[in-house]
Design a protein around this motif. Structure first.
Motif, mmCIF file in Angstrom:
data_model
loop_
_atom_site.group_PDB
_atom_site.id
_atom_site.type_symbol
_atom_site.label_atom_id
_atom_site.label_comp_id
_atom_site.label_asym_id
_atom_site.label_seq_id
_atom_site.Cartn_x
_atom_site.Cartn_y
_atom_site.Cartn_z
ATOM 1 N N GLY A 1 -2.982 -11.183 -68.040
ATOM 2 C CA GLY A 1 -3.896 -10.248 -67.418
ATOM 3 C C GLY A 1 -5.338 -10.703 -67.419
ATOM 4 N N SER A 2 -5.807 -11.265 -68.550
ATOM 5 C CA SER A 2 -7.238 -11.539 -68.696
ATOM 6 C C SER A 2 -7.643 -12.975 -68.367
ATOM 7 N N LEU A 3 -6.811 -13.947 -68.698
ATOM 8 C CA LEU A 3 -7.237 -15.340 -68.543
ATOM 9 C C LEU A 3 -7.511 -15.717 -67.084
ATOM 10 N N PRO A 4 -6.681 -15.307 -66.111
ATOM 11 C CA PRO A 4 -7.022 -15.619 -64.717
ATOM 12 C C PRO A 4 -8.340 -14.985 -64.279
ATOM 13 N N LEU A 5 -8.656 -13.797 -64.796
ATOM 14 C CA LEU A 5 -9.947 -13.184 -64.487
ATOM 15 C C LEU A 5 -11.089 -14.004 -65.071
ATOM 16 N N GLY A 6 -10.907 -14.498 -66.291
ATOM 17 C CA GLY A 6 -11.928 -15.346 -66.885
ATOM 18 C C GLY A 6 -12.186 -16.586 -66.058
ATOM 19 N N LYS A 7 -11.126 -17.185 -65.548
ATOM 20 C CA LYS A 7 -11.294 -18.371 -64.696
ATOM 21 C C LYS A 7 -12.021 -17.998 -63.411
ATOM 22 N N LYS A 8 -11.620 -16.905 -62.772
ATOM 23 C CA LYS A 8 -12.245 -16.497 -61.514
ATOM 24 C C LYS A 8 -13.737 -16.212 -61.685
ATOM 25 N N LEU A 9 -14.097 -15.563 -62.791
ATOM 26 C CA LEU A 9 -15.477 -15.157 -63.015
ATOM 27 C C LEU A 9 -16.274 -16.164 -63.833
ATOM 28 N N LYS A 10 -15.637 -17.254 -64.214
ATOM 29 C CA LYS A 10 -16.242 -18.316 -65.047
ATOM 30 C C LYS A 10 -16.822 -17.754 -66.344
ATOM 31 N N VAL A 11 -16.021 -16.959 -67.012
ATOM 32 C CA VAL A 11 -16.336 -16.442 -68.337
ATOM 33 C C VAL A 11 -15.596 -17.306 -69.358
ATOM 34 N N ALA A 12 -16.297 -17.796 -70.367
ATOM 35 C CA ALA A 12 -15.640 -18.539 -71.443
ATOM 36 C C ALA A 12 -14.685 -17.611 -72.181
ATOM 37 N N MET A 13 -13.529 -18.123 -72.592
ATOM 38 C CA MET A 13 -12.458 -17.276 -73.120
ATOM 39 C C MET A 13 -11.964 -17.778 -74.478
ATOM 40 N N PHE A 14 -12.054 -16.901 -75.491
ATOM 41 C CA PHE A 14 -11.553 -17.197 -76.837
ATOM 42 C C PHE A 14 -10.577 -16.089 -77.232
ATOM 43 N N ASN A 15 -9.289 -16.368 -77.210
ATOM 44 C CA ASN A 15 -8.340 -15.339 -77.667
ATOM 45 C C ASN A 15 -8.351 -15.251 -79.188
ATOM 46 N N TRP A 16 -7.892 -14.099 -79.728
ATOM 47 C CA TRP A 16 -7.798 -14.000 -81.182
ATOM 48 C C TRP A 16 -6.524 -14.685 -81.658
ATOM 49 N N GLY A 17 -6.698 -15.579 -82.612
ATOM 50 C CA GLY A 17 -5.565 -16.195 -83.297
ATOM 51 C C GLY A 17 -4.990 -17.383 -82.557
ATOM 52 N N PHE A 18 -4.409 -18.299 -83.334
ATOM 53 C CA PHE A 18 -3.794 -19.465 -82.714
ATOM 54 C C PHE A 18 -2.407 -19.730 -83.286
ATOM 55 N N VAL A 19 -2.330 -20.134 -84.550
ATOM 56 C CA VAL A 19 -1.035 -20.393 -85.176
ATOM 57 C C VAL A 19 -0.738 -19.298 -86.200
ATOM 58 N N ASP A 20 0.444 -18.758 -86.170
ATOM 59 C CA ASP A 20 0.846 -17.709 -87.116
ATOM 60 C C ASP A 20 0.785 -18.235 -88.548
ATOM 61 N N GLY A 21 0.142 -17.474 -89.423
ATOM 62 C CA GLY A 21 0.009 -17.909 -90.801
ATOM 63 C C GLY A 21 -0.378 -16.770 -91.712
ATOM 64 N N LYS A 22 -1.175 -17.080 -92.731
ATOM 65 C CA LYS A 22 -1.464 -16.113 -93.789
ATOM 66 C C LYS A 22 -2.342 -14.946 -93.336
ATOM 67 N N THR A 23 -3.043 -15.085 -92.221
ATOM 68 C CA THR A 23 -3.797 -13.926 -91.728
ATOM 69 C C THR A 23 -2.878 -12.819 -91.222
ATOM 70 N N GLN A 24 -1.669 -13.185 -90.820
ATOM 71 C CA GLN A 24 -0.648 -12.212 -90.376
ATOM 72 C C GLN A 24 -1.128 -11.360 -89.203
ATOM 73 N N THR A 25 -1.905 -11.951 -88.314
ATOM 74 C CA THR A 25 -2.382 -11.129 -87.207
ATOM 75 C C THR A 25 -1.385 -11.048 -86.053
ATOM 76 N N ARG A 26 -0.163 -11.535 -86.266
ATOM 77 C CA ARG A 26 0.903 -11.151 -85.343
ATOM 78 C C ARG A 26 1.236 -9.672 -85.526
ATOM 79 N N MET A 27 0.877 -9.117 -86.694
ATOM 80 C CA MET A 27 1.069 -7.691 -86.949
ATOM 81 C C MET A 27 -0.034 -6.897 -86.254
ATOM 82 N N PRO A 28 0.264 -5.711 -85.757
ATOM 83 C CA PRO A 28 -0.765 -4.908 -85.079
ATOM 84 C C PRO A 28 -1.721 -4.247 -86.056
ATOM 85 N N TRP A 29 -2.811 -3.701 -85.508
ATOM 86 C CA TRP A 29 -3.805 -3.021 -86.335
ATOM 87 C C TRP A 29 -3.182 -1.867 -87.124
ATOM 88 N N ASP A 30 -2.191 -1.177 -86.542
ATOM 89 C CA ASP A 30 -1.644 -0.009 -87.243
ATOM 90 C C ASP A 30 -0.819 -0.385 -88.472
#
Length: 380
Positions: free
Chosen positions: A305-334
């Protein structure tokens, strides 16, 4: 000059420029809009992630000597390069510098050396208002089973934020770290404070008078960083609220963020319609726009949803998280209210890759590679 989105109106910034305050005599000036847009016009489309290597639960485990893991960092940045990423947003902590300034800077240089081998540049984050308000250096506690980002530490933390006698240390930290790398082309930008007016999150007790205290300090952090004449832009991203292009709706912290950022940045974890609305509001200031956090699948924020918009509008894009690990951010906020201790979340919240480097969703990695190749050409 910036194309597309950055041609939007710029009147909103005029009323805010007076909020920047007087800079130290030796500080460089805030970039003009033309200077900021010339800088951004010379950049590729910046696409990457918020990076913590998988064996680190937080900033301390990532950077302290006993747990710094260059071999793992090298492997993970190699995975990022292979999918076309060319930038990472990486958190520091003031206490790392207070306890071992020379060691921190040495490891930052080693990190930049590794990143350079993979043609990845870095945006460092100096302070952060999210999660645990009582940071402790040294060995870190293990992750809370099934809980999102259960060991992340605020910087400077509640006690230090409320103690003005600590501010001299903050000044020395900012000036030394930014000054050391002020002309390093591998550093793409400085994010001086992540979500500064965030109450904290999780189950932690809110810091009393936090917005007031941060509003009294944030402008100084910008000033300290500028005083060492960095060649890279400074920023601090808006993340909450609905009308970022209207001065009368911004709180005291947000007014400083808008008034002092060389390039604008924001966070959005919502559906693409909301992401685009926020991106256009940020573009109203006439400066380059960086989306320094996005992508929470269960909340409607996706690469698709968001990355193609970033390319179209030339907005730099940093998603949260990269490799699953001890931060456990594959889990949701709840997960702070109902830990996922007996089952995985139906849909991973953040992260791109599993711990072995395989994609959580191969179509996402294919999309990242496709869009970055279209924008920047094949990676070297």
């Amino acid at each position: 000059m910036i194309r597309h989105l950055l041609l939007a109106g710029t009147a909103a910034v005029g009323a805010l420029t007076g909020l920047a305050g007087a800079l130290p005599a030796d500080a460089r000036a805030m970039w003009s809009k033309d200077e900021a847009n010339r800088w951004y016009g010379g950049q590729p489309w910046l696409v990457g992630a918020n990076f913590t290597n998988r064996s680190a639960i937080n900033q301390f485990e990532m950077w302290q000597a006993d747990t710094f893991n260059p071999r793992q960092i090298d492997q993970e940045l190699g995975w990022a390069q292979a999918m076309g990423m060319n930038v990472m947003r990486v958190y520091l902590h003031n206490m790392l510098w207070e306890n071992d300034a020379a060691g921190l800077k040495r490891r930052m240089k080693q990190f930049l050396d590794i990143a350079e081998r993979h043609h990845i540049r870095v945006m460092f984050v100096l302070f952060d208002s999210c999660w645990d308000p009582d940071p402790v250096a040294g060995p870190q506690r293990p992750p809370i089973p099934g809980v999102h980002n259960s060991g992340w530490m605020q910087a400077p933390g509640a006690a230090r934020l409320a103690d003005a006698s600590q501010y001299g240390k903050f000044e020395a930290y900012v000036k030394d770290v930014v000054g050391t790398f002020a002309r390093d082309k591998r550093v793409v930008a400085w994010d001086v404070w992540n979500e500064p007016n965030n109450a904290g999150g999780g189950n932690y007790k809110p810091t009393p008078r936090k917005t007031e205290l941060v509003a009294g300090l944030l402008g100084q952090v910008f000033d300290w960083a500028r005083s060492v004449d960095p060649t890279q832009p400074l920023t601090s991203g808006l993340w909450t609220g609905e009308t970022w292009d209207r001065q009368d709706t911004l709180d005291a912290v947000e007014k400083i963020q808008v008034a002092q950022s060389d390039v604008m940045s924001f966070h959005d974890y919502n559906w693409p319609e909301q992401w685009e609305k926020r991106a256009r509001q940020m573009a109203s200031y006439g400066r380059p726009v960086l989306c320094s956090e996005y992508m929470a699948r269960g909340n409607g924020s996706t690469f698709d949803g968001s990355l193609p918009l970033g390319k179209k509008l030339k907005v730099a894009m940093f998603n949260w998280g990269f490799v699953d690990g001890k931060t456990q951010t594959r889990m949701p906020w709840d997960s702070w209210k109902k830990p996922y201790t007996y089952e995985e979340p139906t849909v991973w919240f953040h992260e791109v890759l599993r711990a072995d480097g395989t994609p959580y969703r191969p179509a996402e990695v294919a999309l990242i590679k496709q869009l970055t190749t279209e924008a920047n050409g094949a990676q070297r």
